[in-house]
Design an enzyme around this catalytic site. Structure first.
Site, PDB file in Angstrom:
ATOM      1  N   MET A 266       0.813  -1.214   0.000  1.00  0.00           N
ATOM      2  CA  MET A 266       0.000   0.000   0.000  1.00  0.00           C
ATOM      3  C   MET A 266       0.852   1.272   0.000  1.00  0.00           C
ATOM      4  O   MET A 266       0.715   2.144   0.868  1.00  0.00           O
ATOM      5  CB  MET A 266      -0.958  -0.029   1.200  1.00  0.00           C
TER       6      MET A 266
ATOM      7  N   ILE B 267       5.272   3.367  -5.679  1.00  0.00           N
ATOM      8  CA  ILE B 267       6.669   3.090  -6.029  1.00  0.00           C
ATOM      9  C   ILE B 267       7.279   4.380  -6.603  1.00  0.00           C
ATOM     10  O   ILE B 267       6.672   5.060  -7.416  1.00  0.00           O
ATOM     11  CB  ILE B 267       6.735   1.956  -7.076  1.00  0.00           C
TER      12      ILE B 267
ATOM     13  N   ASN C  71       1.333  -4.988 -10.487  1.00  0.00           N
ATOM     14  CA  ASN C  71       0.471  -4.819  -9.311  1.00  0.00           C
ATOM     15  C   ASN C  71      -0.884  -5.464  -9.582  1.00  0.00           C
ATOM     16  O   ASN C  71      -1.323  -5.530 -10.731  1.00  0.00           O
ATOM     17  CB  ASN C  71       0.282  -3.313  -9.047  1.00  0.00           C
TER      18      ASN C  71
ATOM     19  N   HIS D  98      -4.957  -5.139  -8.499  1.00  0.00           N
ATOM     20  CA  HIS D  98      -5.874  -4.166  -7.903  1.00  0.00           C
ATOM     21  C   HIS D  98      -7.304  -4.706  -7.977  1.00  0.00           C
ATOM     22  O   HIS D  98      -7.719  -5.213  -9.018  1.00  0.00           O
ATOM     23  CB  HIS D  98      -5.758  -2.827  -8.640  1.00  0.00           C
TER      24      HIS D  98
HETATM   25  C1  GAR Z   1      -5.729  -7.421  -2.576  1.00  0.00           C
HETATM   26  O1  GAR Z   1      -7.115  -7.551  -2.746  1.00  0.00           O
HETATM   27  C2  GAR Z   1      -5.152  -6.454  -3.583  1.00  0.00           C
HETATM   28  O2  GAR Z   1      -5.853  -6.464  -4.790  1.00  0.00           O
HETATM   29  C3  GAR Z   1      -5.326  -5.142  -2.864  1.00  0.00           C
HETATM   30  O3  GAR Z   1      -4.991  -5.417  -1.540  1.00  0.00           O
HETATM   31  C4  GAR Z   1      -5.408  -6.743  -1.231  1.00  0.00           C
HETATM   32  C5  GAR Z   1      -4.309  -7.455  -0.477  1.00  0.00           C
HETATM   33  O4  GAR Z   1      -4.789  -8.669   0.024  1.00  0.00           O
HETATM   34  N1  GAR Z   1      -4.469  -4.131  -3.419  1.00  0.00           N
HETATM   35  C6  GAR Z   1      -4.811  -2.847  -3.545  1.00  0.00           C
HETATM   36  O5  GAR Z   1      -5.885  -2.400  -3.154  1.00  0.00           O
HETATM   37  C7  GAR Z   1      -3.777  -1.969  -4.231  1.00  0.00           C
HETATM   38  N2  GAR Z   1      -4.270  -0.666  -4.481  1.00  0.00           N
HETATM   39  P1  GAR Z   1      -3.758  -9.788   0.539  1.00  0.00           P
HETATM   40  O6  GAR Z   1      -2.792  -9.101   1.513  1.00  0.00           O
HETATM   41  O7  GAR Z   1      -4.623 -10.781   1.266  1.00  0.00           O
HETATM   42  O8  GAR Z   1      -3.066 -10.364  -0.649  1.00  0.00           O
END
Ligand code: GAR
Length: 192
Positions: free
Chosen positions: A90, A93, A107, A109
């Site tokens: 989060m 980069i 990445n 999303h």
């Molecule tokens: C995931 O759903 C990913 O898509 C999101 O964070 C979550 C992490 O889950 N990423 C974002 O929102 C990036 N902007 P995890 O730690 O269980 O893999």
């Protein structure tokens, strides 16, 4: 085999599926390093359980993003990392990492970009009342969830679906799509 590093800040369910895909032989690369910017993140327990080396840092210990990214680069070079996979990292980069790993950072999303970039994409989608949402995997640039799209898959929001249910279904989709897409990238089976 190609060495990849996963960057994560939270739970690490995507990290776990990537490591499992690698162990099952569905992903032809080594997850050689987990980079984490939160000392109490659950993903660190998962890395320990799977014996994956970690680099944990606190951004506050550094004067600037360039400084901690330079340290990350040192760690990545020591493991001969070729690809960086952001899985719930989060943090934007910066140019230090981007210039060193050009077109080698991806990445995931939890929305169909360019809709709902940034934090809480699932909550944003529910708030907007969209009927279709999904998952995007994209190259990383200096923007927030703005890089070139590599792969997307849509999912229909159910009537009166709550957040937990939608989140669970988005994550199931992520856990299938992410290892598949990484495999296509590392095996060079994808147009840049
Ligand atoms: C995931 O759903 C990913 O898509 C999101 O964070 C979550 C992490 O889950 N990423 C974002 O929102 C990036 N902007 P995890 O730690 O269980 O893999």
């Amino acid at each position: 085999k190609t060495n990849i590093a996963v960057f994560a800040s939270g739970t690490g369910s995507n990290f776990e599926t990537i490591v499992k895909a690698m162990e099952a032989g569905r992903l032809d690369c080594n997850v050689s390093l987990l980079v984490c910017d939160k000392a109490d993140a659950k993903v660190l327990d998962k890395a320990k359980a799977f014996n994956i080396p970690t680099f944990v840092f606190n951004p506050k210990d550094y004067d600037s993003k360039a400084d901690f990214e330079q340290e990350i680069i040192t760690q990545l070079e020591a493991k001969q990392i070729e690809w960086i996979v952001l899985a719930g990292y989060m943090r934007l980069i910066g140019t230090t990492l981007l210039s060193q790993f050009e077109s080698k950072i991806i990445n995931i999303h939890p929305s169909l970009l360019p809709s709902f970039p940034g934090k809480d994409a699932i909550g944003q989608a529910l708030e907007a009342g969209v009927k279709i949402t999904g998952v995007t995997i994209h190259y990383v640039d200096e923007g927030m969830d703005t890089g070139k799209i590599i792969e997307q898959e849509a999912l229909r929001v159910r009537e009166k679906e709550d957040r937990d249910s939608l989140q669970q279904r988005i994550q199931e989709l992520e856990h299938r799509l992410f290892p598949e897409t990484i495999q296509r990238l590392v095996s060079n089976n994808l147009e840049k």
